[in-house]
Design a protein around this motif. Structure first.
Motif, PDB file in Angstrom:
ATOM      1  N   HIS A 125     -54.217   0.089 141.521  1.00 10.32           N
ATOM      2  CA  HIS A 125     -55.552  -0.501 141.398  1.00 10.32           C
ATOM      3  C   HIS A 125     -55.479  -2.026 141.517  1.00 10.32           C
ATOM      4  O   HIS A 125     -56.317  -2.635 142.195  1.00 10.32           O
ATOM      5  CB  HIS A 125     -56.190  -0.087 140.073  1.00 10.32           C
ATOM      6  CG  HIS A 125     -57.602  -0.523 139.933  1.00 10.32           C
ATOM      7  ND1 HIS A 125     -58.642   0.078 140.596  1.00 10.32           N
ATOM      8  CD2 HIS A 125     -58.159  -1.529 139.218  1.00 10.32           C
ATOM      9  CE1 HIS A 125     -59.771  -0.530 140.299  1.00 10.32           C
ATOM     10  NE2 HIS A 125     -59.508  -1.503 139.461  1.00 10.32           N
ATOM     11  N   THR A 136     -54.924  -2.905 145.108  1.00 10.49           N
ATOM     12  CA  THR A 136     -56.147  -2.638 145.863  1.00 10.49           C
ATOM     13  C   THR A 136     -57.161  -3.767 145.660  1.00 10.49           C
ATOM     14  O   THR A 136     -57.781  -4.234 146.623  1.00 10.49           O
ATOM     15  CB  THR A 136     -56.759  -1.295 145.443  1.00 10.49           C
ATOM     16  OG1 THR A 136     -55.799  -0.260 145.665  1.00 10.49           O
ATOM     17  CG2 THR A 136     -58.031  -0.987 146.205  1.00 10.49           C
ATOM     18  N   MET A 137     -57.313  -4.204 144.417  1.00  3.40           N
ATOM     19  CA  MET A 137     -58.246  -5.303 144.135  1.00  3.40           C
ATOM     20  C   MET A 137     -57.788  -6.600 144.814  1.00  3.40           C
ATOM     21  O   MET A 137     -58.608  -7.349 145.332  1.00  3.40           O
ATOM     22  CB  MET A 137     -58.367  -5.516 142.619  1.00  3.40           C
ATOM     23  CG  MET A 137     -58.956  -4.319 141.881  1.00  3.40           C
ATOM     24  SD  MET A 137     -60.650  -3.980 142.329  1.00  3.40           S
ATOM     25  CE  MET A 137     -61.472  -5.294 141.507  1.00  3.40           C
ATOM     26  N   ASP A 182     -58.575  -6.320 148.447  1.00  2.00           N
ATOM     27  CA  ASP A 182     -60.030  -6.438 148.611  1.00  2.00           C
ATOM     28  C   ASP A 182     -60.453  -7.908 148.578  1.00  2.00           C
ATOM     29  O   ASP A 182     -61.249  -8.355 149.409  1.00  2.00           O
ATOM     30  CB  ASP A 182     -60.746  -5.641 147.524  1.00  2.00           C
ATOM     31  CG  ASP A 182     -62.253  -5.760 147.627  1.00  2.00           C
ATOM     32  OD1 ASP A 182     -62.813  -5.450 148.697  1.00  2.00           O
ATOM     33  OD2 ASP A 182     -62.878  -6.178 146.624  1.00  2.00           O
ATOM     34  N   GLN A 200     -61.852  -9.647 151.714  1.00  2.00           N
ATOM     35  CA  GLN A 200     -63.295  -9.653 151.428  1.00  2.00           C
ATOM     36  C   GLN A 200     -63.975  -8.341 151.860  1.00  2.00           C
ATOM     37  O   GLN A 200     -65.080  -8.343 152.400  1.00  2.00           O
ATOM     38  CB  GLN A 200     -63.959 -10.851 152.089  1.00  2.00           C
ATOM     39  CG  GLN A 200     -63.425 -12.168 151.583  1.00  2.00           C
ATOM     40  CD  GLN A 200     -64.126 -13.348 152.206  1.00  2.00           C
ATOM     41  OE1 GLN A 200     -64.770 -13.243 153.253  1.00  2.00           O
ATOM     42  NE2 GLN A 200     -64.013 -14.498 151.567  1.00  2.00           N
ATOM     43  N   VAL A 201     -63.314  -7.232 151.581  1.00  3.30           N
ATOM     44  CA  VAL A 201     -63.838  -5.923 151.992  1.00  3.30           C
ATOM     45  C   VAL A 201     -65.176  -5.629 151.310  1.00  3.30           C
ATOM     46  O   VAL A 201     -66.146  -5.239 151.966  1.00  3.30           O
ATOM     47  CB  VAL A 201     -62.817  -4.799 151.691  1.00  3.30           C
ATOM     48  CG1 VAL A 201     -63.404  -3.433 151.993  1.00  3.30           C
ATOM     49  CG2 VAL A 201     -61.539  -5.025 152.490  1.00  3.30           C
ATOM     50  N   THR A 202     -65.242  -5.809 150.010  1.00  2.00           N
ATOM     51  CA  THR A 202     -66.480  -5.517 149.289  1.00  2.00           C
ATOM     52  C   THR A 202     -67.614  -6.420 149.744  1.00  2.00           C
ATOM     53  O   THR A 202     -68.752  -5.961 149.941  1.00  2.00           O
ATOM     54  CB  THR A 202     -66.258  -5.659 147.770  1.00  2.00           C
ATOM     55  OG1 THR A 202     -65.216  -4.752 147.378  1.00  2.00           O
ATOM     56  CG2 THR A 202     -67.516  -5.320 146.994  1.00  2.00           C
ATOM     57  N   PHE A 203     -67.330  -7.694 149.927  1.00  2.00           N
ATOM     58  CA  PHE A 203     -68.346  -8.635 150.400  1.00  2.00           C
ATOM     59  C   PHE A 203     -68.930  -8.172 151.737  1.00  2.00           C
ATOM     60  O   PHE A 203     -70.152  -8.105 151.903  1.00  2.00           O
ATOM     61  CB  PHE A 203     -67.755 -10.039 150.546  1.00  2.00           C
ATOM     62  CG  PHE A 203     -68.668 -10.994 151.228  1.00  2.00           C
ATOM     63  CD1 PHE A 203     -69.741 -11.570 150.567  1.00  2.00           C
ATOM     64  CD2 PHE A 203     -68.471 -11.310 152.585  1.00  2.00           C
ATOM     65  CE1 PHE A 203     -70.599 -12.451 151.207  1.00  2.00           C
ATOM     66  CE2 PHE A 203     -69.326 -12.192 153.235  1.00  2.00           C
ATOM     67  CZ  PHE A 203     -70.388 -12.758 152.537  1.00  2.00           C
ATOM     68  N   HIS A 204     -68.061  -7.838 152.695  1.00  2.00           N
ATOM     69  CA  HIS A 204     -68.539  -7.429 154.006  1.00  2.00           C
ATOM     70  C   HIS A 204     -69.232  -6.063 153.974  1.00  2.00           C
ATOM     71  O   HIS A 204     -70.196  -5.837 154.703  1.00  2.00           O
ATOM     72  CB  HIS A 204     -67.380  -7.429 155.023  1.00  2.00           C
ATOM     73  CG  HIS A 204     -66.957  -8.819 155.373  1.00  2.00           C
ATOM     74  ND1 HIS A 204     -65.826  -9.401 154.854  1.00  2.00           N
ATOM     75  CD2 HIS A 204     -67.538  -9.773 156.147  1.00  2.00           C
ATOM     76  CE1 HIS A 204     -65.717 -10.636 155.301  1.00  2.00           C
ATOM     77  NE2 HIS A 204     -66.745 -10.886 156.100  1.00  2.00           N
ATOM     78  N   ASP A 205     -68.765  -5.173 153.118  1.00  2.00           N
ATOM     79  CA  ASP A 205     -69.433  -3.880 152.953  1.00  2.00           C
ATOM     80  C   ASP A 205     -70.862  -4.070 152.486  1.00  2.00           C
ATOM     81  O   ASP A 205     -71.796  -3.486 153.035  1.00  2.00           O
ATOM     82  CB  ASP A 205     -68.649  -3.003 151.972  1.00  2.00           C
ATOM     83  CG  ASP A 205     -69.348  -1.687 151.706  1.00  2.00           C
ATOM     84  OD1 ASP A 205     -69.397  -0.841 152.626  1.00  2.00           O
ATOM     85  OD2 ASP A 205     -69.857  -1.504 150.570  1.00  2.00           O
ATOM     86  N   ARG A 206     -71.047  -4.900 151.495  1.00  2.54           N
ATOM     87  CA  ARG A 206     -72.407  -5.153 150.965  1.00  2.54           C
ATOM     88  C   ARG A 206     -73.270  -5.869 151.995  1.00  2.54           C
ATOM     89  O   ARG A 206     -74.460  -5.610 152.111  1.00  2.54           O
ATOM     90  CB  ARG A 206     -72.320  -5.961 149.684  1.00  2.54           C
ATOM     91  CG  ARG A 206     -71.773  -5.143 148.541  1.00  2.54           C
ATOM     92  CD  ARG A 206     -71.773  -5.881 147.243  1.00  2.54           C
ATOM     93  NE  ARG A 206     -71.220  -5.032 146.190  1.00  2.54           N
ATOM     94  CZ  ARG A 206     -70.609  -5.474 145.125  1.00  2.54           C
ATOM     95  NH1 ARG A 206     -70.474  -6.775 144.940  1.00  2.54           N
ATOM     96  NH2 ARG A 206     -70.139  -4.651 144.238  1.00  2.54           N
ATOM     97  N   ARG A 242     -74.259  -3.150 154.583  1.00  9.22           N
ATOM     98  CA  ARG A 242     -75.212  -2.198 153.985  1.00  9.22           C
ATOM     99  C   ARG A 242     -76.568  -2.852 153.728  1.00  9.22           C
ATOM    100  O   ARG A 242     -77.594  -2.163 153.715  1.00  9.22           O
ATOM    101  CB  ARG A 242     -74.654  -1.618 152.696  1.00  9.22           C
ATOM    102  CG  ARG A 242     -73.508  -0.658 152.919  1.00  9.22           C
ATOM    103  CD  ARG A 242     -72.936  -0.176 151.571  1.00  9.22           C
ATOM    104  NE  ARG A 242     -71.732   0.526 151.745  1.00  9.22           N
ATOM    105  CZ  ARG A 242     -71.621   1.849 151.779  1.00  9.22           C
ATOM    106  NH1 ARG A 242     -72.706   2.594 151.672  1.00  9.22           N
ATOM    107  NH2 ARG A 242     -70.452   2.423 151.930  1.00  9.22           N
TER     108      ARG A 242
END
Length: 108
Positions: free
Chosen positions: A85, A88-89, A92, A96-102, A105
């Motif tokens: 974990h 993974t963080m 991320d 910037q995986v989460t940033f680009h995902d949001r 979306r």
């Protein structure tokens, strides 16, 4: 010998002391069930609590200590999962995986 009972998944909504009494347990292995001062007071036969997780937040350590109850956690529990974990963080954040995902979306 210690009569040990393992309680998982919230004990089906029953408090820890129910199982201690039902099985005449002197030890319990818990996941996330609270071991508050009130619950421990209803478990006079209890000698050890082993918490099957990292830390021991649901256990009132002061109450357990005052009653002579030993509190432990399971050595090595989830070591690989915690390390995975953390990596993974880090990945991320680095990519910037989460940033680009949001962003995607959200239509941006």
């Amino acid at each position: 010998d210690i009569n040990l009972v393992r309680i998982e998944d919230g004990g089906r909504g029953l408090p820890m002391d129910h199982y201690v009494k039902e099985y005449a347990a002197q030890g319990v292995a818990l996941t996330f069930e609270p071991a508050t001062a009130e619950v421990l007071a209803r478990c006079p036969s209890l000698k050890i609590i082993s918490f099957m997780a990292v830390g021991h937040d649901p256990v009132d350590l002061a109450a357990a200590t005052s009653r002579g109850i030993v509190v432990t956690n399971v050595t090595g529990y989830c070591d690989e999962e915690v390390a995975l974990h953390a990596l993974t963080m880090a990945f991320d954040l680095a990519r910037q995986v989460t940033f680009h995902d949001r962003l995607v979306r959200g239509g941006g």
